[in-house]
Every structure is written in structure tokens, then in C-alpha cells.
Design an enzyme around this catalytic site. Structure first.
Site, PDB file in Angstrom:
ATOM      1  N   CYS A   2       0.855  -1.189   0.000  1.00 37.76           N
ATOM      2  CA  CYS A   2       0.000   0.000   0.000  1.00 37.76           C
ATOM      3  C   CYS A   2       0.897   1.248   0.000  1.00 37.76           C
ATOM      4  O   CYS A   2       2.017   1.200   0.470  1.00 37.76           O
ATOM      5  CB  CYS A   2      -0.943   0.110   1.188  1.00 37.76           C
ATOM      6  SG  CYS A   2      -2.034  -1.278   1.410  1.00 37.76           S
ATOM      7  N   ARG A  27       3.737  -0.331  -4.982  1.00 39.13           N
ATOM      8  CA  ARG A  27       3.598  -0.944  -3.656  1.00 39.13           C
ATOM      9  C   ARG A  27       2.256  -1.649  -3.474  1.00 39.13           C
ATOM     10  O   ARG A  27       2.076  -2.421  -2.544  1.00 39.13           O
ATOM     11  CB  ARG A  27       3.729   0.125  -2.571  1.00 39.13           C
ATOM     12  CG  ARG A  27       5.052   0.836  -2.563  1.00 39.13           C
ATOM     13  CD  ARG A  27       5.046   1.904  -1.493  1.00 39.13           C
ATOM     14  NE  ARG A  27       4.943   1.311  -0.185  1.00 39.13           N
ATOM     15  CZ  ARG A  27       5.974   1.038   0.594  1.00 39.13           C
ATOM     16  NH1 ARG A  27       7.181   1.315   0.178  1.00 39.13           N
ATOM     17  NH2 ARG A  27       5.808   0.502   1.767  1.00 39.13           N
ATOM     18  N   TRP A  75      -3.171  -2.393  -1.400  1.00 39.18           N
ATOM     19  CA  TRP A  75      -2.978  -3.829  -1.613  1.00 39.18           C
ATOM     20  C   TRP A  75      -3.803  -4.495  -0.530  1.00 39.18           C
ATOM     21  O   TRP A  75      -3.488  -4.389   0.659  1.00 39.18           O
ATOM     22  CB  TRP A  75      -1.501  -4.184  -1.485  1.00 39.18           C
ATOM     23  CG  TRP A  75      -1.186  -5.606  -1.802  1.00 39.18           C
ATOM     24  CD1 TRP A  75      -0.902  -6.116  -3.038  1.00 39.18           C
ATOM     25  CD2 TRP A  75      -1.096  -6.703  -0.891  1.00 39.18           C
ATOM     26  NE1 TRP A  75      -0.660  -7.459  -2.948  1.00 39.18           N
ATOM     27  CE2 TRP A  75      -0.777  -7.852  -1.641  1.00 39.18           C
ATOM     28  CE3 TRP A  75      -1.272  -6.837   0.486  1.00 39.18           C
ATOM     29  CZ2 TRP A  75      -0.613  -9.112  -1.071  1.00 39.18           C
ATOM     30  CZ3 TRP A  75      -1.112  -8.090   1.068  1.00 39.18           C
ATOM     31  CH2 TRP A  75      -0.784  -9.205   0.280  1.00 39.18           C
ATOM     32  N   ASN A 101      -1.791   1.882   6.087  1.00 35.13           N
ATOM     33  CA  ASN A 101      -1.051   0.688   5.642  1.00 35.13           C
ATOM     34  C   ASN A 101      -0.853  -0.192   6.859  1.00 35.13           C
ATOM     35  O   ASN A 101      -0.563   0.313   7.938  1.00 35.13           O
ATOM     36  CB  ASN A 101       0.343   1.053   5.121  1.00 35.13           C
ATOM     37  CG  ASN A 101       0.295   1.854   3.846  1.00 35.13           C
ATOM     38  OD1 ASN A 101      -0.753   1.997   3.238  1.00 35.13           O
ATOM     39  ND2 ASN A 101       1.436   2.386   3.444  1.00 35.13           N
ATOM     40  N   GLY A 102      -0.936  -1.513   6.665  1.00 38.71           N
ATOM     41  CA  GLY A 102      -0.695  -2.416   7.790  1.00 38.71           C
ATOM     42  C   GLY A 102      -1.961  -3.163   8.176  1.00 38.71           C
ATOM     43  O   GLY A 102      -2.950  -3.157   7.443  1.00 38.71           O
ATOM     44  N   GLU A 485      15.165 -18.873  -8.815  1.00 37.75           N
ATOM     45  CA  GLU A 485      14.897 -17.462  -9.104  1.00 37.75           C
ATOM     46  C   GLU A 485      14.337 -17.302 -10.522  1.00 37.75           C
ATOM     47  O   GLU A 485      13.425 -16.491 -10.747  1.00 37.75           O
ATOM     48  CB  GLU A 485      16.195 -16.647  -8.904  1.00 37.75           C
ATOM     49  CG  GLU A 485      16.131 -15.183  -9.268  1.00 37.75           C
ATOM     50  CD  GLU A 485      15.084 -14.365  -8.506  1.00 37.75           C
ATOM     51  OE1 GLU A 485      14.483 -14.870  -7.553  1.00 37.75           O
ATOM     52  OE2 GLU A 485      14.853 -13.212  -8.920  1.00 37.75           O
ATOM     53  N   LYS A 489      10.716 -15.622 -11.300  1.00 39.34           N
ATOM     54  CA  LYS A 489      10.554 -14.468 -12.200  1.00 39.34           C
ATOM     55  C   LYS A 489       9.454 -14.745 -13.209  1.00 39.34           C
ATOM     56  O   LYS A 489       8.599 -13.911 -13.462  1.00 39.34           O
ATOM     57  CB  LYS A 489      11.848 -14.159 -12.964  1.00 39.34           C
ATOM     58  CG  LYS A 489      12.938 -13.459 -12.245  1.00 39.34           C
ATOM     59  CD  LYS A 489      12.672 -12.029 -11.860  1.00 39.34           C
ATOM     60  CE  LYS A 489      11.956 -11.920 -10.556  1.00 39.34           C
ATOM     61  NZ  LYS A 489      12.650 -12.013  -9.327  1.00 39.34           N
ATOM     62  N   GLU A 492       5.797 -15.022 -11.534  1.00 40.68           N
ATOM     63  CA  GLU A 492       5.179 -13.827 -10.944  1.00 40.68           C
ATOM     64  C   GLU A 492       4.760 -12.798 -11.983  1.00 40.68           C
ATOM     65  O   GLU A 492       3.808 -12.061 -11.751  1.00 40.68           O
ATOM     66  CB  GLU A 492       6.064 -13.197  -9.865  1.00 40.68           C
ATOM     67  CG  GLU A 492       7.346 -12.578 -10.314  1.00 40.68           C
ATOM     68  CD  GLU A 492       8.190 -12.015  -9.170  1.00 40.68           C
ATOM     69  OE1 GLU A 492       7.618 -11.631  -8.132  1.00 40.68           O
ATOM     70  OE2 GLU A 492       9.416 -11.945  -9.306  1.00 40.68           O
ATOM     71  N   HIS A 508      13.312 -37.562  -8.956  1.00 40.49           N
ATOM     72  CA  HIS A 508      12.536 -37.977  -7.784  1.00 40.49           C
ATOM     73  C   HIS A 508      11.128 -37.400  -7.801  1.00 40.49           C
ATOM     74  O   HIS A 508      10.537 -37.162  -6.749  1.00 40.49           O
ATOM     75  CB  HIS A 508      13.285 -37.567  -6.511  1.00 40.49           C
ATOM     76  CG  HIS A 508      14.656 -38.150  -6.447  1.00 40.49           C
ATOM     77  ND1 HIS A 508      14.887 -39.467  -6.098  1.00 40.49           N
ATOM     78  CD2 HIS A 508      15.864 -37.614  -6.761  1.00 40.49           C
ATOM     79  CE1 HIS A 508      16.194 -39.697  -6.177  1.00 40.49           C
ATOM     80  NE2 HIS A 508      16.800 -38.588  -6.574  1.00 40.49           N
ATOM     81  N   LYS A 607       5.293  -4.549  -4.105  1.00 40.53           N
ATOM     82  CA  LYS A 607       6.750  -4.476  -4.087  1.00 40.53           C
ATOM     83  C   LYS A 607       7.314  -4.770  -2.708  1.00 40.53           C
ATOM     84  O   LYS A 607       8.309  -5.454  -2.572  1.00 40.53           O
ATOM     85  CB  LYS A 607       7.198  -3.090  -4.546  1.00 40.53           C
ATOM     86  CG  LYS A 607       8.700  -2.920  -4.648  1.00 40.53           C
ATOM     87  CD  LYS A 607       9.260  -3.772  -5.751  1.00 40.53           C
ATOM     88  CE  LYS A 607      10.765  -3.722  -5.815  1.00 40.53           C
ATOM     89  NZ  LYS A 607      11.303  -4.842  -6.616  1.00 40.53           N
TER      90      LYS A 607
HETATM   91  C1  AGP Z   1      10.579 -11.001  -6.216  1.00 46.51           C
HETATM   92  O1  AGP Z   1      10.579 -10.653  -7.528  1.00 46.51           O
HETATM   93  C2  AGP Z   1       9.550 -10.384  -5.362  1.00 46.51           C
HETATM   94  N1  AGP Z   1       9.404  -9.001  -5.520  1.00 46.51           N
HETATM   95  C3  AGP Z   1       9.616 -10.841  -3.901  1.00 46.51           C
HETATM   96  O2  AGP Z   1       9.848 -12.204  -3.847  1.00 46.51           O
HETATM   97  C4  AGP Z   1      10.637 -10.107  -3.002  1.00 46.51           C
HETATM   98  O3  AGP Z   1      11.932 -10.482  -3.324  1.00 46.51           O
HETATM   99  C5  AGP Z   1      10.320 -10.431  -1.544  1.00 46.51           C
HETATM  100  O4  AGP Z   1       9.029  -9.967  -1.250  1.00 46.51           O
HETATM  101  C6  AGP Z   1      11.302  -9.826  -0.584  1.00 46.51           C
HETATM  102  O5  AGP Z   1      11.308  -8.431  -0.645  1.00 46.51           O
HETATM  103  P1  AGP Z   1      12.464  -7.588  -0.004  1.00 46.51           P
HETATM  104  O6  AGP Z   1      13.706  -7.935  -0.726  1.00 46.51           O
HETATM  105  O7  AGP Z   1      12.057  -6.172  -0.212  1.00 46.51           O
HETATM  106  O8  AGP Z   1      12.553  -7.961   1.440  1.00 46.51           O
END
Ligand code: AGP
Length: 612
Positions: A2, A27, A75, A101-102, A485, A489, A492, A508, A607
Site C-alpha cells: 500500500c 507498492r 494492496w 497501511n498495515g 529465481e 521471475k 510472478e 525424484h 513491491k
Molecule cells: C521477487 O521478484 C519479489 N518481488 C519478492 O519475492 C521479493 O523479493 C520479496 O518480497 C522480498 O522483498 P524484499 O527484498 O524487499 O525484502
């Protein structure tokens, strides 16, 4: 998670708030809203589901004139993302207007109490409950500031808030606990925002609020205090990034820009931190705890998502080159399994945002047990950066694309520097080899630049898979985290189901999925696992799987085993993840873009995840 922005000053607040919301949208972006105090001292408000652009189009700009206002981009946590649940939220009497937020964890308890007091509610949000609680205290005290303070003293959970009061229309009250908030101090105007990107166009002078603090903002002045009512005096800090850093700069998406920036960002991570003649790395931010680090019996690395993948790379690095036992933990699991932590342990927290709630909670848990804590963080001044015992900034610059790219490679580079620093001290790597590694490190930016130059060849392959339904990513050793990773990518941003595995684990279970419709990405550079990887490739080939190989330049042998080959420059194992992730970032970017996905703001994501 948010975004909050607010303005109080002499200018019309709406354009400033809308611009801020657009910058904060990464965000959270499922609904947005604004509240302005107009020249009749009335609060006027507009909010709806959808993005800020939509809100802007729907707003009656002539009506929304006034030089005090707050805005929010959401969010969803409590309540589906619809017009009603969008922020800002009024209390029942339309006296208090709030953005939040929160999560208010004890919202049910408070709600039941307020219901007994004949309060009524129209949304599913915890925020509306807080607005009513503030209103309740305002009725009793007739003082906005006291009302906010008393309400927050009752709240369990996390909040970053900005609120207006119809009966005291000349101020904004803001407060923070567990959700970042900063003030931007301008010329006869004050801004408030959940991150600097919303402020930077107006002022570089900022004050970060700490947990349990609040501020009363008036035109050209502000007053900081704790929610226990103690006055606070804090120096203004100066932001050191430019507006250009958070603009797209001619690229279609932030993600593409951020992938292409990596030759520079990687250099920024190591600049001034390694002597290329001696191979000795030195991270100034770790000086105060260096002895603890060198003597650590064990290193625990904890993080979430992409940062956790960087942590896994760190495990391979530190165990291989420094011979220190390393454990890598999801931050979200760390404190829930009663971890055994001693004062001899060093806990490394990795976070791009420096605000991830689970990582922050893990940090606090580690400190509780007396471990030495180190942060590897990108956002300067963020909560994790401020709370760790020592740390190193990765200097990736603002990362706006929700999918983390340049932050990952810079996190891995930071871990490589820490590895070199410890290896030198403990003499687990010879002087000669340290110099060789340092020489190789120096070439990494140029090697990434070469791959950026090859992006069309990666795009060509991506185009063949834009309609794929599933993907497997396989790698071994240092490249196993790269497989994880790469898969993250892709899933997501393109919504294609993708899984990463250690290549040998395929036998396995995942091998059951292989058929002619299953693309399998093998991270197969010429390293010590190469022959084993080729065997795994053969096993997939035998079951008609489609092979995409990430292969070293000059390795022609692999052509006969693979359907498609994405070339990468050769490098040392220590830096292989930095190099090998680049084509995978491009692959997912081009696939997602070809599918018409919103690359920078994928659905359901945010984010920075500031809720647990
Ligand atoms: C990855 O592409 C995501 N944005 C997510 O997994 C991110 O790395 C994770 O939420 C951790 O965020 P941070 O590095 O800000 O702690």
C-alpha cells in the site's frame, strides 16, 4: 505494501497527491483514493477499485481543490478490493478520514466494543474501525492529536497512517508502527509518504518516523512525538537519489530498464570495496562487527522471495570459500520454529526494501537472542537498515518493477564481497586465488553488458514460449538458486506455472511431468557439474521434453542436446549466479510482455510486503 501520500502547504494538493500515488503504485494497486480539505474546510473524498490512472480520470478536478490532502493506493488485506473497501475511510460521523497501511490485529475486539457504543460500519476493513476509534476518543477529548494518540495506544498490529479531522481542518496527523512513513520538508509545505519516490520531486529533505512515533503536520511546520506523548527532535536527512532514477527512461517497462541497468548497479555494489591488486574486500559498514563475523561459529541467512534465493547463493559461497556452516531460512518461518540462536551466531538479513515484515520480525528475533545482525539492504534509511547491528547497502538504486532483478544481482555481489572479506581473513582462499577472483569480479559488468547487448537473441527464444502453460527450471550447485529465481521471475510476471529444482532431484518426481509440452530450462554453464547436467538433459530429451539451455559461450557440444541455447559468458563459480540469471530475467520479461501482462505490476503482488 500500500502507498500513502499526503500534502499540507500552499499549493493545490490534488496533483501532488496523484503524482505521488502513481509513483507509489508499485507498492499496491488494487484500488486508490484521495481526500482533500477544500476552501470551505470540508473533507471531500473520492475512491474506487482499480489503478490511480482510473481514479484520476474519474475525479472532478475542479471540485477537488484545496491545499491539504491525503491519498492511498491499496494492496488488499482485510476486505476484497472494491470501491467500498478502498481508502480513505471515514468514521461513522464523517469526522475522521484516514488512510492506513498495515493490519490492525485486534480489530474485532475494538469493533465489538464500538458496536456496544452504537457505532456502525459500512466496509470490511480494519481501517474503518481505527477511524471510528479515533472518532470515539475525539468525542471524549475534543482534541484530534490526543484522540489519534489514545486510539493508537489501543491498537495491536501494524500501521502507517495519515488522517484528517473535519473539526480541525488545518492539520494532518500521521503515525507509524511497522509500516514505513517519512516526512518531506519543503518550503512552507510538508509532505508525508510511505516511501521517498512520492516526495523526491518536491524535496530531498526528509525525516523518517520510527515505530511508535507520530507527527502533527501544519502548513510549514510539524511536531514529532511518541504515541506515549513524549516530544522528539530529529535531524533532517537528505535523500541522495534523483527523479531520473525512478523514471522509465525510454524503456517500455521498469523491469526492462532495471535488467539493463545491471552493468552499472553491479559496479555500484563493489565500487570502493575491493582492492583489485590484492583481492582484499572491505565493507566499511561491517567494520564494527568484523571480528564477530570472522569468528562466527555459524551464519544464518534469512530473507523472503528473491532475497531468499540470494541467501541460498550466499550459503554456497560462504561454505565453499570460507568453510563456515551456513543455514538459510525463510524469514516467515524463522521465528515460528523456535530457532536455536546463540551469541556466537551471525544472522544476515537480506531485503531490497528493508521493510519486509517477516524479515524485520526475524531480525528482531535474532537480536533478542543476542546474535550479531547484518543487513544487506537496498533502500537507504529503511527499517531493517536502521535496526541491524551493522550492514552494507547494495546500491542497486530504486527498484520499481515488482519483480526484483537488479536488487538480486547486487545482493549476490554483496554476499560475494563478504565471502572474499572472510576468506582473506581466515585464509581459506589463497592470496593468488583471491587476486584471480578479484580480476574476474572486475569483468562482471562488462560481461553483463554483453548479455544486455544479446537481448534480442533471448527475446527470439522467449517468443516461442509465450503460450506455454508450465516450465521447469533445473540447475546444480551455485546454479540451483538460479533455477529457483528463474522460475519465480517467470511465474510472478507471466502467470505461467514454473518450478525450480536441483537438477538431480528431477528424477525424484518432476520427471513425471515431462512431455513434449514441457519446456525445461537447464542452467548448464561449463562448470564442475556440467557432465551431470548433460545427463539430466538426456533424461528429459528421452521423454520428449523441450530443452532450453543456458550455456557458456563457445560450448558447441551442448547444441546437439538442446532445442534452444541462450549464451552466457564464462565466469568463476562465485559469480556464476550473477551472470546466469540475466538471460532468465530477459526470458521471463519477454514472455510476460508478449502475453500482454502488466510486467511492472503483476496481479496480487506488491513491491514491499509489510504485512506478515
Ligand atoms: C521477487 O521478484 C519479489 N518481488 C519478492 O519475492 C521479493 O523479493 C520479496 O518480497 C522480498 O522483498 P524484499 O527484498 O524487499 O525484502
Amino acid at each position: 505494501m500500500c502507498g500513502i501520500v499526503g500534502y499540507i502547504g500552499k499549493r493545490n494538493s490534488l496533483p501532488i497527491i496523484i503524482e505521488g500515488l502513481k509513483r507509489l503504485e508499485y507498492r499496491g494497486y488494487d484500488s486508490a483514493g484521495v481526500s482533500i480539505i477544500n476552501d470551505k474546510d470540508e473533507i471531500i473524498s473520492f475512491k474506487q477499485a482499480g489503478k490511480v490512472n482510473k481514479l484520476e480520470e474519474a475525479l472532478d478536478v475542479d471540485k477537488f481543490q484545496g491545499n491539504i490532502g491525503i491519498g492511498h493506493t491499496r494492496w488488499a488485506t482485510h476486505g476484497v478490493p472494491n470501491d467500498t473497501n478502498a481508502h480513505p475511510h471515514y468514521d461513522m460521523d464523517k469526522n475522521i478520514m484516514i488512510v492506513h497501511n498495515g493490519i490492525i490485529e485486534n480489530y474485532k475486539l475494538i469493533k465489538n466494543r464500538l458496536i456496544e457504543e452504537k457505532y456502525t460500519f459500512t466496509t470490511d476493513t480494519d481501517t474503518e474501525i481505527l477511524a471510528n476509534l479515533i472518532n470515539y476518543h475525539h468525542k471524549n477529548t475534543n482534541d484530534f492529536e490526543t484522540a489519534v494518540r489514545l486510539a493508537l495506544l489501543e491498537v495491536e498490529g501494524t500501521y502507517g497512517i495519515a488522517c484528517l479531522c473535519a473539526k480541525e481542518p488545518d492539520k494532518i496527523l500521521v503515525a507509524r508502527k511497522g509500516s514505513p512513513l517519512m516526512l518531506g520538508i519543503g518550503n512552507e509545505e510538508i509532505l508525508v509518504a510511505s516511501d521517498a519516490s512520492a516526495i523526491i520531486n518536491h524535496t530531498k529533505n526528509v525525516i523518517y518516523l520510527e515505530d511508535g512515533e507520530m507527527a502533527a503536520l501544519e502548513r510549514g511546520s510539524f511536531h514529532l512525538k511518541t504515541i506515549e506523548d513524549k516530544d522528539i527532535y530529529r535531524n533532517i536527512e537528505v535523500l541522495d537519489f534523483l527523479l531520473d532514477d525512478i523514471e522509465k527512461g525510454g524503456y517500455d517497462h521498469f523491469m526492462l530498464k532495471e535488467i539493463c541497468e545491471q552493468p552499472d548497479t553491479i559496479q555500484n555494489t563493489y565500487r570502493g570495496r575491493i582492492n583489485f591488486e590484492t583481492g582484499v574486500a572491505k565493507l566499511g559498514g561491517l567494520d564494527s562487527i568484523a571480528e564477530k563475523l570472522f569468528k562466527a561459529k555459524r551464519i544464518i541467512i534469512t530473507a523472503c522471495g528473491t532475497a531468499w534465493h540470494a541467501g541460498l547463493v550466499g550459503e554456497y559461497m560462504l561454505e565453499h570459500y570460507c568453510r563456515i556452516p551456513v543455514e538459510v531460512e525463510y524469514a516467515s518461518e524463522f521465528r515460528y520454529r523456535r530457532p536455536i540462536i546463540s551469541t556466537d551466531d551471525v544472522v544476515i538479513l537480506i531485503s531490497q526494501s528493508g521493510e519486509t515484515a517477516d524479515t524485520l520480525a526475524a531480525l528482531r528475533e535474532a537480536k533478542k537472542f543476542g546474535a550479531t545482525t547484518i543487513g544487506i539492504v537496498n533502500v537507504i534509511g529503511s527499517t531493517i537498515a536502521r535496526e541491524v547491528d551493522a550492514g552494507t547497502y547494495v546500491h542497486a538504486g530504486a527498484e520499481i518493477g515488482v519483480a526484483s532483478t537488479k536488487a538480486f544481482t547486487c545482493q549476490v555481489m554483496s554476499l560475494a564481497l563478504i565471502t572474499l572479506m572472510i576468506a582473506n581473513e581466515k585464509k581459506t582462499v589463497s592470496h593468488h586465488d583471491l587476486i584471480k577472483l578479484a580480476k574476474e569480479l572486475k569483468q562482471i559488468p562488462e560481461k553483463i553488458a554483453r548479455m544486455v547487448g544479446m537481448k534480442d537473441s533471448y527475446k527470439e527464444v522467449a517468443m516461442k514460449f509465450k503460450d506455454a502453460k508450465n516450465f521447469l527450471y533445473l540447475g546444480r550447485g551455485f546454479n540451483f538458486p538460479v533455477a529457483l529465481e528463474g522460475a519465480l521471475k517467470l511465474k510472478e510476471i507471466s502467470y505461467i506455472h514454473a518450478e525450480g529444482y536441483p537438477a538431480a532431484e528431477m528424477k525424484h518426481g518432476p520427471i513425471a511431468l515431462i512431455d513434449e509440452n514441457m519446456p525445461v530450462v537447464f542452467i548448464a554453464p561449463k562448470d564442475r557439474t556440467y557432465d551431470k547436467i548433460i545427463s539430466s538433459i538426456m533424461e528429459v530429451k528421452a521423454r520428449n521434453g523441450v530443452i532450453i539451455a543456458i550455456a557458456s559461450e563457445g560450448d558447441d557440444n551442448i547444441n546437439s542436446y538442446s532445442d534452444f541455447v541462450l549464451r552466457v559468458p564464462k565466469t568463476a563459480a562465485l559469480f556464476a549466479p550473477i551472470i546466469n540469471i540475466i538471460p532468465l530475467q530477459f526470458l521471463s520479461y519477454y514472455i510476460a510482455a508478449a502475453r500482454g501482462c502488466n510486467v511492472d505490476q503483476p496481479r496480487n503482488l506488491a513491491k514491499s510486503v509489510t504485512v506478515e
